[in-house]
Design an enzyme around this catalytic site. Sequence first.
Site, PDB file in Angstrom:
ATOM      1  N   CYS A 154      16.444  -3.090   4.311  1.00  0.00           N
ATOM      2  CA  CYS A 154      16.873  -2.500   3.037  1.00  0.00           C
ATOM      3  C   CYS A 154      15.913  -1.416   2.579  1.00  0.00           C
ATOM      4  CB  CYS A 154      16.923  -3.580   1.954  1.00  0.00           C
ATOM      5  SG  CYS A 154      18.503  -4.398   1.822  1.00  0.00           S
ATOM      6  N   ASP A 211      15.136 -10.928  -5.125  1.00  0.00           N
ATOM      7  CA  ASP A 211      16.463 -10.863  -4.507  1.00  0.00           C
ATOM      8  C   ASP A 211      17.592 -11.245  -5.471  1.00  0.00           C
ATOM      9  OD1 ASP A 211      15.267 -10.030  -2.217  1.00  0.00           O
ATOM     10  OD2 ASP A 211      15.643 -11.833  -1.045  1.00  0.00           O
ATOM     11  N   ARG A 271      14.969  -5.732   9.366  1.00  0.00           N
ATOM     12  CA  ARG A 271      13.543  -5.798   9.055  1.00  0.00           C
ATOM     13  C   ARG A 271      12.900  -6.994   9.759  1.00  0.00           C
ATOM     14  NH1 ARG A 271       9.079  -3.744   6.470  1.00  0.00           N
ATOM     15  NH2 ARG A 271       7.789  -5.401   5.634  1.00  0.00           N
ATOM     16  N   ARG A 313       7.610  -0.765   2.009  1.00  0.00           N
ATOM     17  CA  ARG A 313       7.582  -1.937   2.889  1.00  0.00           C
ATOM     18  C   ARG A 313       6.598  -1.802   4.059  1.00  0.00           C
ATOM     19  NH1 ARG A 313      13.439  -4.700   3.149  1.00  0.00           N
ATOM     20  NH2 ARG A 313      12.160  -6.552   2.883  1.00  0.00           N
ATOM     21  N   PRO A 314       5.311  -1.677   3.760  1.00  0.00           N
ATOM     22  CA  PRO A 314       4.317  -1.576   4.837  1.00  0.00           C
ATOM     23  C   PRO A 314       4.196  -2.885   5.615  1.00  0.00           C
ATOM     24  CG  PRO A 314       3.232  -1.799   2.709  1.00  0.00           C
ATOM     25  CD  PRO A 314       4.704  -1.720   2.431  1.00  0.00           C
ATOM     26  N   ILE A 315       3.538  -2.838   6.774  1.00  0.00           N
ATOM     27  CA  ILE A 315       3.324  -4.073   7.548  1.00  0.00           C
ATOM     28  C   ILE A 315       1.829  -4.281   7.808  1.00  0.00           C
ATOM     29  CG2 ILE A 315       5.599  -4.236   8.639  1.00  0.00           C
ATOM     30  CD1 ILE A 315       4.333  -2.928  11.141  1.00  0.00           C
ATOM     31  N   ASP A 316       0.998  -3.661   6.952  1.00  0.00           N
ATOM     32  CA  ASP A 316      -0.457  -3.762   7.142  1.00  0.00           C
ATOM     33  C   ASP A 316      -0.950  -5.212   7.131  1.00  0.00           C
ATOM     34  OD1 ASP A 316       0.421  -3.464   4.420  1.00  0.00           O
ATOM     35  OD2 ASP A 316      -1.686  -3.522   3.827  1.00  0.00           O
ATOM     36  N   LEU A 317      -0.349  -6.055   6.265  1.00  0.00           N
ATOM     37  CA  LEU A 317      -0.821  -7.453   6.177  1.00  0.00           C
ATOM     38  C   LEU A 317      -0.474  -8.217   7.464  1.00  0.00           C
ATOM     39  CD1 LEU A 317       0.244  -8.223   2.493  1.00  0.00           C
ATOM     40  CD2 LEU A 317      -2.044  -7.666   3.319  1.00  0.00           C
ATOM     41  N   ARG A 360      25.221  -7.891   5.301  1.00  0.00           N
ATOM     42  CA  ARG A 360      23.984  -8.268   5.979  1.00  0.00           C
ATOM     43  C   ARG A 360      23.500  -9.643   5.513  1.00  0.00           C
ATOM     44  NH1 ARG A 360      20.015  -4.521   4.366  1.00  0.00           N
ATOM     45  NH2 ARG A 360      18.767  -6.135   5.304  1.00  0.00           N
ATOM     46  N   LYS A 389      19.776 -17.013   4.886  1.00  0.00           N
ATOM     47  CA  LYS A 389      19.457 -15.888   5.790  1.00  0.00           C
ATOM     48  C   LYS A 389      17.951 -15.832   6.023  1.00  0.00           C
ATOM     49  CE  LYS A 389      19.151 -11.443   4.165  1.00  0.00           C
ATOM     50  NZ  LYS A 389      17.875 -10.865   4.589  1.00  0.00           N
ATOM     51  N   ASN A 390      17.201 -15.945   4.922  1.00  0.00           N
ATOM     52  CA  ASN A 390      15.750 -15.761   5.036  1.00  0.00           C
ATOM     53  C   ASN A 390      15.034 -16.967   5.645  1.00  0.00           C
ATOM     54  OD1 ASN A 390      16.162 -13.270   4.003  1.00  0.00           O
ATOM     55  ND2 ASN A 390      15.226 -13.671   1.995  1.00  0.00           N
TER      56      ASN A 390
HETATM   57  C1  UD1 Z   1      11.093 -11.275   2.306  1.00  0.00           C
HETATM   58  C2  UD1 Z   1      12.581 -11.483   2.228  1.00  0.00           C
HETATM   59  C3  UD1 Z   1      13.209 -10.556   1.201  1.00  0.00           C
HETATM   60  C4  UD1 Z   1      12.530 -10.744  -0.138  1.00  0.00           C
HETATM   61  C5  UD1 Z   1      11.025 -10.615  -0.007  1.00  0.00           C
HETATM   62  C6  UD1 Z   1      10.280 -10.951  -1.280  1.00  0.00           C
HETATM   63  C7  UD1 Z   1      13.122 -12.191   4.474  1.00  0.00           C
HETATM   64  C8  UD1 Z   1      13.856 -11.885   5.725  1.00  0.00           C
HETATM   65  N1  UD1 Z   1      13.165 -11.237   3.528  1.00  0.00           N
HETATM   66  O1  UD1 Z   1      10.886  -9.913   2.705  1.00  0.00           O
HETATM   67  O2  UD1 Z   1      14.596 -10.873   1.096  1.00  0.00           O
HETATM   68  O3  UD1 Z   1      12.994  -9.741  -1.026  1.00  0.00           O
HETATM   69  O4  UD1 Z   1      10.529 -11.512   1.019  1.00  0.00           O
HETATM   70  O5  UD1 Z   1      10.591 -12.215  -1.723  1.00  0.00           O
HETATM   71  O6  UD1 Z   1      12.584 -13.265   4.300  1.00  0.00           O
HETATM   72  N2  UD1 Z   1       3.666  -5.978   1.640  1.00  0.00           N
HETATM   73  C9  UD1 Z   1       2.589  -5.197   1.967  1.00  0.00           C
HETATM   74  N3  UD1 Z   1       2.132  -5.238   3.251  1.00  0.00           N
HETATM   75  C10 UD1 Z   1       2.696  -6.036   4.202  1.00  0.00           C
HETATM   76  C11 UD1 Z   1       3.812  -6.847   3.847  1.00  0.00           C
HETATM   77  C12 UD1 Z   1       4.276  -6.788   2.555  1.00  0.00           C
HETATM   78  O7  UD1 Z   1       2.050  -4.451   1.141  1.00  0.00           O
HETATM   79  O8  UD1 Z   1       2.214  -6.045   5.338  1.00  0.00           O
HETATM   80  C13 UD1 Z   1       4.189  -5.923   0.253  1.00  0.00           C
HETATM   81  C14 UD1 Z   1       5.612  -5.342   0.189  1.00  0.00           C
HETATM   82  O9  UD1 Z   1       5.590  -3.943   0.146  1.00  0.00           O
HETATM   83  C15 UD1 Z   1       6.134  -5.960  -1.072  1.00  0.00           C
HETATM   84  C16 UD1 Z   1       5.470  -7.322  -1.105  1.00  0.00           C
HETATM   85  O10 UD1 Z   1       4.368  -7.255  -0.214  1.00  0.00           O
HETATM   86  O11 UD1 Z   1       5.693  -5.230  -2.194  1.00  0.00           O
HETATM   87  C17 UD1 Z   1       6.386  -8.473  -0.718  1.00  0.00           C
HETATM   88  O12 UD1 Z   1       6.886  -8.273   0.574  1.00  0.00           O
HETATM   89  P1  UD1 Z   1       7.148  -9.483   1.568  1.00  0.00           P
HETATM   90  O13 UD1 Z   1       6.908 -10.780   0.872  1.00  0.00           O
HETATM   91  O14 UD1 Z   1       6.409  -9.208   2.813  1.00  0.00           O
HETATM   92  O15 UD1 Z   1       8.694  -9.308   1.833  1.00  0.00           O
HETATM   93  P2  UD1 Z   1       9.455  -9.437   3.212  1.00  0.00           P
HETATM   94  O16 UD1 Z   1       8.858 -10.506   4.041  1.00  0.00           O
HETATM   95  O17 UD1 Z   1       9.668  -8.087   3.790  1.00  0.00           O
END
Ligand code: UD1
Length: 418
Positions: free
Chosen positions: A116, A305, A92, A121-125, A397, A22-23
């Site tokens: 989920c 996961d 997401r 789950r911020p998107i700042d990065l 999902r 999936k990922n």
């Molecule tokens: C992806 C996977 C998810 C898995 C996760 C961690 C997909 C579709 N999903 O999710 O199944 O559980 O990797 O292996 O591939 N963070 C920030 N700011 C950001 C982005 C992330 O602070 O802009 C933090 C998150 O809150 C979290 C950490 O970084 O604590 C890891 O998140 P991230 O690796 O981004 O996970 P996803 O890509 O959402």
Amino acid sequence: MDKLHIKGGNKLNGCVKIGCAKNAFLPILAGTILCDGIVKLNKYPLYKDIINMTNILENLGATKKEEDGNIELDMTNLTKYEIPSNLAMLTRSSIFSLGAILGRFKKARVAYPGGCDIGTRPIDLHLRGLRALNVKIVDKRGYINCDGSNMKGGVIHLDFPSVGATENIMMAGVLTKGTTKIVNGAKEPEVVDLQNFLNKAGAKIKGAGTNLITITGVDKLNSLEYTPISDRIITGTFILACVICGGEIVLENANSHHLEALTSKLDNSVCKIWNKNDKIIVNCNGTHKAITKIETMPYPGFPTDLQPQIAAMLATSKGTSVIVENLFETRFKYTNELVKMGADIIIKDRSAIIKGVDKLYGAEVYATDLRGGAGLVLAGLMADGYTTVGNIYQIERGYENLEQNLSDLGANIKKISV
Ligand code: UD1
């Protein structure tokens, strides 16, 4: 309103073919937005998240043809550069499309994503990375509005190796003039697979899986055919199902290298795991021991996961185990459901302290999120009596026909409509 109805206690024996990850499939579907042509993806898995992501592509103007379990997407006539909130809230991964839409249209309007409920789950990065490529971003009324008319390559140092941010920035850089460098990017196999997919379409990316990813901008990506990698989390779920229930199972189309963080934690005196080409064979006697400490980490560390699924195993493992969840702060919600089944689990901050009990008992429980739901199914497979798992749309999902696969292995499990 469907539920899974499970009677615990059966050993597992037989073979399961693991589908595409999936990922890996989700970011690759987003990556198709960059392709001016026809993209054929083999082994199209019918996980709900994948179907939702395909709907997003159709809404942008893609047309699809599904045949023999594969999907062909015609990406030549995309007309829209917007993802509305009713589609974005369903997965997401809609956020991954932001970089690809920007790459193709040099502008984008994308609603904040759903997914989920396992943390903030911020998107700042993601956004900081796009700004480093000279994208102007205005965040207004739940939409991220981007102007990429002056995009150029840049250097992005990620504070944390976020999978989604790495993939998003990688896709934004592919059709952007100049060189983009991502330092401290995620090293997950799915990131490497996205690189391989994009390179096959004509991109110039190197270094995925290492500390430095370099993307040299190209003018165009073309038609291609690609088969994404197999799903390491589903593979790990079946390995743990066999450890919990005992028996011998063969997992086909599986990659053991992607699961070393899991297999190295399992006691090889009660569970033998070996591989033969693309098969993993698991033979377990059904007993399991506590694990002093597991900490979830970015790859190649222990995957978050698989945290709920291993917690289900530890719930009846002799001794006390501790799991530290370092990625998602509310990813222990499912433990309340395990406690209903008789588990002894205490949550303290980011740790779960699990004292193994002799037995779990069947109960009516609810999937709190995708992987938490899978953990509850595994608990049901070993519990005394009947378990029903509700909210199974969460599980669907990321798993296709989980009940059918487990039932083929000898488990007493079926889907019921209520
Ligand atoms: C992806 C996977 C998810 C898995 C996760 C961690 C997909 C579709 N999903 O999710 O199944 O559980 O990797 O292996 O591939 N963070 C920030 N700011 C950001 C982005 C992330 O602070 O802009 C933090 C998150 O809150 C979290 C950490 O970084 O604590 C890891 O998140 P991230 O690796 O981004 O996970 P996803 O890509 O959402």
